[in-house]
Design a protein around this motif. Structure first.
Motif, PDB file in Angstrom:
ATOM      1  N   SER A 143       3.274 -15.727   5.487  1.00 27.12           N
ATOM      2  CA  SER A 143       2.157 -15.354   4.634  1.00 27.12           C
ATOM      3  C   SER A 143       1.746 -13.936   4.997  1.00 27.12           C
ATOM      4  O   SER A 143       1.585 -13.616   6.167  1.00 27.12           O
ATOM      5  N   ASP A 178       7.748 -21.779   2.356  1.00 26.85           N
ATOM      6  CA  ASP A 178       6.430 -21.287   1.992  1.00 26.85           C
ATOM      7  C   ASP A 178       6.455 -19.767   2.033  1.00 26.85           C
ATOM      8  O   ASP A 178       6.915 -19.174   3.013  1.00 26.85           O
ATOM      9  N   LYS A 180       3.785 -16.552   0.905  1.00 26.11           N
ATOM     10  CA  LYS A 180       2.568 -16.122   0.220  1.00 26.11           C
ATOM     11  C   LYS A 180       2.403 -14.634   0.445  1.00 26.11           C
ATOM     12  O   LYS A 180       2.604 -14.141   1.552  1.00 26.11           O
ATOM     13  N   SER A 181       2.060 -13.936  -0.585  1.00 25.84           N
ATOM     14  CA  SER A 181       1.757 -12.521  -0.418  1.00 25.84           C
ATOM     15  C   SER A 181       0.541 -12.180  -1.252  1.00 25.84           C
ATOM     16  O   SER A 181       0.471 -12.495  -2.426  1.00 25.84           O
ATOM     17  N   ARG A 182      -0.399 -11.561  -0.605  1.00 24.85           N
ATOM     18  CA  ARG A 182      -1.665 -11.273  -1.278  1.00 24.85           C
ATOM     19  C   ARG A 182      -1.932  -9.772  -1.191  1.00 24.85           C
ATOM     20  O   ARG A 182      -1.808  -9.164  -0.121  1.00 24.85           O
ATOM     21  N   ASN A 205      -1.881 -12.212  -6.142  1.00 24.32           N
ATOM     22  CA  ASN A 205      -1.589 -13.233  -5.141  1.00 24.32           C
ATOM     23  C   ASN A 205      -0.351 -14.003  -5.582  1.00 24.32           C
ATOM     24  O   ASN A 205      -0.334 -14.597  -6.661  1.00 24.32           O
ATOM     25  N   ILE A 207       2.218 -17.034  -4.694  1.00 25.37           N
ATOM     26  CA  ILE A 207       2.302 -18.242  -3.874  1.00 25.37           C
ATOM     27  C   ILE A 207       3.582 -18.979  -4.234  1.00 25.37           C
ATOM     28  O   ILE A 207       3.735 -19.448  -5.361  1.00 25.37           O
ATOM     29  N   ASP A 209       5.441 -22.121  -3.005  1.00 24.53           N
ATOM     30  CA  ASP A 209       5.538 -23.283  -2.124  1.00 24.53           C
ATOM     31  C   ASP A 209       5.930 -24.483  -2.957  1.00 24.53           C
ATOM     32  O   ASP A 209       6.268 -24.351  -4.129  1.00 24.53           O
TER      33      ASP A 209
ATOM     34  N   SER B 292      -2.529 -23.168 -10.963  1.00 22.59           N
ATOM     35  CA  SER B 292      -2.672 -22.419  -9.721  1.00 22.59           C
ATOM     36  C   SER B 292      -3.532 -21.171  -9.900  1.00 22.59           C
ATOM     37  O   SER B 292      -4.149 -20.707  -8.957  1.00 22.59           O
ATOM     38  N   ASP B 461      -7.647 -18.505  -2.973  1.00 18.65           N
ATOM     39  CA  ASP B 461      -6.258 -18.926  -2.849  1.00 18.65           C
ATOM     40  C   ASP B 461      -5.598 -19.174  -4.200  1.00 18.65           C
ATOM     41  O   ASP B 461      -4.472 -19.657  -4.262  1.00 18.65           O
ATOM     42  N   SER B 465       2.126 -18.835  -9.118  1.00 21.53           N
ATOM     43  CA  SER B 465       3.179 -19.612  -8.461  1.00 21.53           C
ATOM     44  C   SER B 465       4.521 -19.434  -9.157  1.00 21.53           C
ATOM     45  O   SER B 465       5.540 -19.858  -8.634  1.00 21.53           O
TER      46      SER B 465
END
Lengths: 337, 486
Positions: A143, A178, A180-182, A205, A207, A209, B292, B461, B465
């Motif tokens: 992440s 998993d 994640k990069s924000r 963002n 995600i 996963d 998401s 969050d 996705s």
């Protein structure tokens, strides 16, 4: 002036690093702090004068470059990297990597390795962060977060965040647990009473996963693409570059349009010729991209079948317009070679 | 030429053109002379046969063929039911069901009289067979309980050549059903009651979850859910139906959420191949993305009405392209307008105080109403606010006292419905296939799963996705031809 004892205990923690770029009046930026701790490593070569530093009044005489490295060329499961960057005055910084950031396999999917970078940018300062792509190997959990704080919503940003599907030569295709990069851009305003107010300007963002109830593998979700990237442009220094991306997006041929051959093909200008060859290469590389003007930012999203397709495209686009090279020098595009 | 060439001919006689004699065998000159002579004398009464008599337009030909086929099939009178064969029919004839005397002959005549042809005559013959002249009634065979009412009616309608609906209405007016017939109806009522009970139980169950995740609301605004106040749950159901209606003027029909662009990026290899499989993939990806990116904002808007301006700003910052932004803002503003012009009167704070005894719940709702009013007011003056759909959906459903779980479910379902409806208009599938997709267990469990998955997700969050979705949506602007707005 505060005095720092040379014998005081080290305040650095594993994986922590700090870069502070200050301006020595009238126009010489200096790296006042460059600290790092294993597994992070920062390398700062000698600053170079920008090719056209006379063109703009008040522009700094030197552009600093810092390479972000990690021991072993990547991030091992459980690593946690925390970097803070602070650009003051009219300073300019180029952040680079040496080769893609590899994320190594984890034994336990719940152990998340992370990389966190906070950048504070003073008004009129500028950051170029064009790294190599992140390359998460199969069975990894990673992440990362890049938080950019713009003081009074000023300052300039040209940052890219891109990720690949893994070691494609070994048949890895988005086999991560998993990822994640924000990327967040905030504006920080200091009120008259000294209180600070933060407002979110942009959040990107990503995600990847197992969630989402798609009943599909990650690789199926990706529609055959192995690179995804986002380029964020903001601020006066990159307004020409932003315009270039928007203009080129506008000039893309229409999807599903046909050439009926009934219009006379005009003589192409050199620029149009370059555009045509680039668009042809986009087609062969299977690269698709879009650019949008969002809240004063220009957000460019791109995806391609192979890493080199994206790399070449990004380099061509930046070279064609030329302002990054002119303001930050050849080094800024080192990772796109 | 002989004058009788053009003489009247009997139109009812269909004469096939005789095979040309010349083709068989060349005739002698003598034969021709004779034939010509007899014609000149005019003694031979001959019918004129035009070669075009048999020529028909393709449509007429088809119709004729169909009619012949149809007529052949129907030409044999059928017994009504296997059980009441013609043998035992006579004996059964006497035991007429009360209520069947209703098929008056004049009514039958009217409905049959419009088009007497052979098929109808068959039907009339059947009816006449059951029709006793003395009391102007017809007797249809008795229906045993093993024959379902529907089939029975269909059979009558078929033979009487009456629209089944008409017959059913007619029968319903009379007390046609025997006690046996009411059994399925009773079963249905029981089933509906059971489902209502289940739904109520689920409604009550969802409230502890909502409260468990919301410590700050313990005392609270969601308490109405646990009280089995049927008036409240009816109000919530009514609001849910209002929001679920596709006639709710949000303008969702104008947006395909990237479907149009996706289809343009995935042209089937023979252009005629079905796009249905790739549509199914898209629907999954689209729902997953929507859940998401947007669902956390719906939940947050519902739980924290006061944060609406921050939520709106953050959602705007998280929307990466103009096309998606346009779609979200257009629908959000429309929802705000619907609230302002239509719902506000009904759900004003004072009305709530008068209508309910739960003070805490009203306090929560009034906060939400105030927040919405403040948001609506500052939207007119501020440049920073946009009115995105997701947070406003949460806020409005809170005010309409729709349970949070239902509000979230409906939010995702509406998205699925919009995408599916866009697919119908983009000629990916037909309306019945669309309903199949919407009704499918697969979609139900997917939406349920997504709501559960996003239940505790913070807005920070929320994120993309399916990264390629951003590209599809963003590149919608580059399509050569567009029928949707996103």
């Amino acid at each position: 002036m505060s005095f720092v004892s040379p014998f005081s205990k080290s305040s650095s923690k594993p994986g922590h690093g700090s870069i502070v770029l200050k301006l020595l009046p009238p126009d010489t930026p200096v790296l006042s702090t460059l600290s790092y701790q294993y597994p992070l490593k920062l390398v700062a070569p000698d600053p170079l004068p920008p090719p056209e530093h006379k063109s703009e009044a008040g522009a700094p005489r030197l552009v600093h470059t810092v390479f972000l490295l990690t021991y072993g060329g990547g991030i091992v499961s459980g690593d946690s990297i925390n970097l803070s960057v602070c650009l003051e005055g009219r300073s300019r910084l180029v952040l680079l990597t040496q080769g893609s950031t590899k994320i190594f396999k984890t034994a336990d999917p719940t152990v998340l390795s992370s990389q966190h970078m906070t950048v504070t940018i003073a008004p009129h300062a500028a950051l170029v962060y064009l790294p190599d792509p992140v390359q998460p190997f199969a069975q990894t959990a990673f992440s990362q977060a890049q938080i950019y704080n713009l003081v009074s919503a000023q300052g300039s940003l040209c940052v890219c965040d891109w990720v690949t599907s893994g070691r494609s030569a070994r048949g890895e295709n988005w086999d991560v647990y998993d990822y994640k990069s924000r990327n967040e851009v905030w504006t920080v305003n200091t009120g008259a009473d000294g209180s600070t107010r933060r407002r979110l300007l942009l959040r990107d963002n990503l995600i990847l996963d197992k969630n989402g109830h798609t009943g599909m593998l990650l690789s199926e979700r990706m529609d055959g693409y192995s690179v995804f990237g986002t380029l964020i442009l903001y601020g006066p220094l990159f307004s020409a570059l932003s315009g270039h991306f928007l203009g080129e997006f506008e000039a893309l041929p229409r999807i599903g349009g046909r050439n009926w051959g009934d219009s006379v093909q005009p003589e192409l200008t050199p620029k149009e010729q370059r555009r045509q060859t680039r668009q042809e290469r986009e087609k062969t590389d299977g690269l698709i991209w879009s650019a949008a003007n969002v809240r004063g930012f220009v957000l460019v999203k791109f995806a391609s079948r192979e890493v080199e397709g994206s790399r070449n495209w990004l380099r061509d686009m930046l070279r064609e317009e030329g302002s990054v090279l002119a303001l930050f020098g050849e080094r800024a595009l080192l990772c796109l070679k | 030429m002989s004058p009788n060439v053009l003489s009247a001919r009997d139109t009812n006689v269909q004469v096939k053109p005789a095979a040309s004699p010349e083709k068989e065998k060349p005739k002698t000159l003598e034969y021709h002379r004779k034939a010509l002579e007899s014609r000149l004398k005019g003694d031979e009464q001959q019918q004129y046969v035009s070669p075009s008599d048999e020529i028909m337009s393709p449509a007429t030909q088809k119709l004729k063929a169909f009619r012949n086929k149809h007529g052949m099939k129907k030409s044999k009178p059928q017994t009504l039911f296997k059980k009441t064969s013609s043998k035992n029919f006579e004996s059964a004839k006497g035991a007429a069901i009360p209520g069947l005397e209703l098929l008056e002959w004049s009514w039958l005549h009217r409905s049959l009289g419009y088009d007497y042809d052979r098929d109808d005559l068959v039907a009339v013959r059947i009816l006449q067979y059951h029709y006793s002249d003395d009391d102007n009634q017809i007797n249809l065979p008795p229906r045993t309980s093993s024959v379902p009412l529907e089939r029975y009616l269909v059979e009558i309608a078929r033979q009487a050549r009456t629209p089944i609906r008409q017959l059913r209405v007619f029968c319903n007016n009379q007390d046609f059903m025997s006690a046996d017939d009411q059994q399925p109806l009773k079963d249905e009522i029981a089933d509906l009651e059971r489902r209502l009970h289940d739904a109520k139980a689920r409604l009550n169950r969802s409230s502890p979850i909502a409260q468990a995740t919301l410590p700050q609301h313990d005392a609270g605004p969601l308490a109405y859910l646990s009280s089995s106040n049927s008036a409240n749950s009816i109000t919530a159901l009514h609001a849910l139906l209002l929001l679920a209606d596709s006639a709710l003027p949000l303008g969702s029909f104008a947006f395909s959420s990237g479907l149009e662009s996706y289809l343009a990026h995935h042209r089937p290899s023979p252009p005629s191949a079905s796009q249905l499989p790739s549509f199914r993939t898209f629907l999954r990806l689209s729902l997953s993305t929507f859940a998401s990116t947007s669902l956390p904002y719906v939940l947050a808007g519902y739980r924290n009405p006061d944060d609406i301006e921050t939520l709106d700003n953050d959602f705007d910052a998280s929307t990466p392209c103009t096309v998606a932004r346009r779609a979200s803002v257009a629908q959000g503003r429309a929802l705000l307008t619907v609230w302002d012009r239509s719902f506000k009167m009904q759900y004003s704070p004072s009305a709530a105080t008068a209508g309910s005894d739960d003070a805490v719940e009203n306090a929560g709702r009034n906060t939400a109403i105030d927040a919405l009013a403040a948001f609506s007011a500052s939207l007119r003056t501020s440049n920073d606010l946009n009115a995105h759909l997701a947070p406003l959906w949460g806020l409005v459903t809170r005010i309409l006292t729709v349970p949070l779980h239902d509000a979230a479910y409906l939010f995702l379902f509406s998205h699925a419905r919009t995408v599916v409806s866009a697919a119908v208009r983009a000629s990916v599938m037909g309306p019945y296939q669309a309903q199949t997709v919407l009704a499918s267990e697969e979609l139900q469990s997917r939406i349920r799963g997504l709501v559960d998955e996003g239940w505790d997700k913070e807005v920070e969050d929320a994120g993309q996705s399916v990264p390629v979705m951003d590209l599809w949506v963003g590149r919608h602007e580059k399509l050569y031809s567009r029928i949707f707005n996103s």
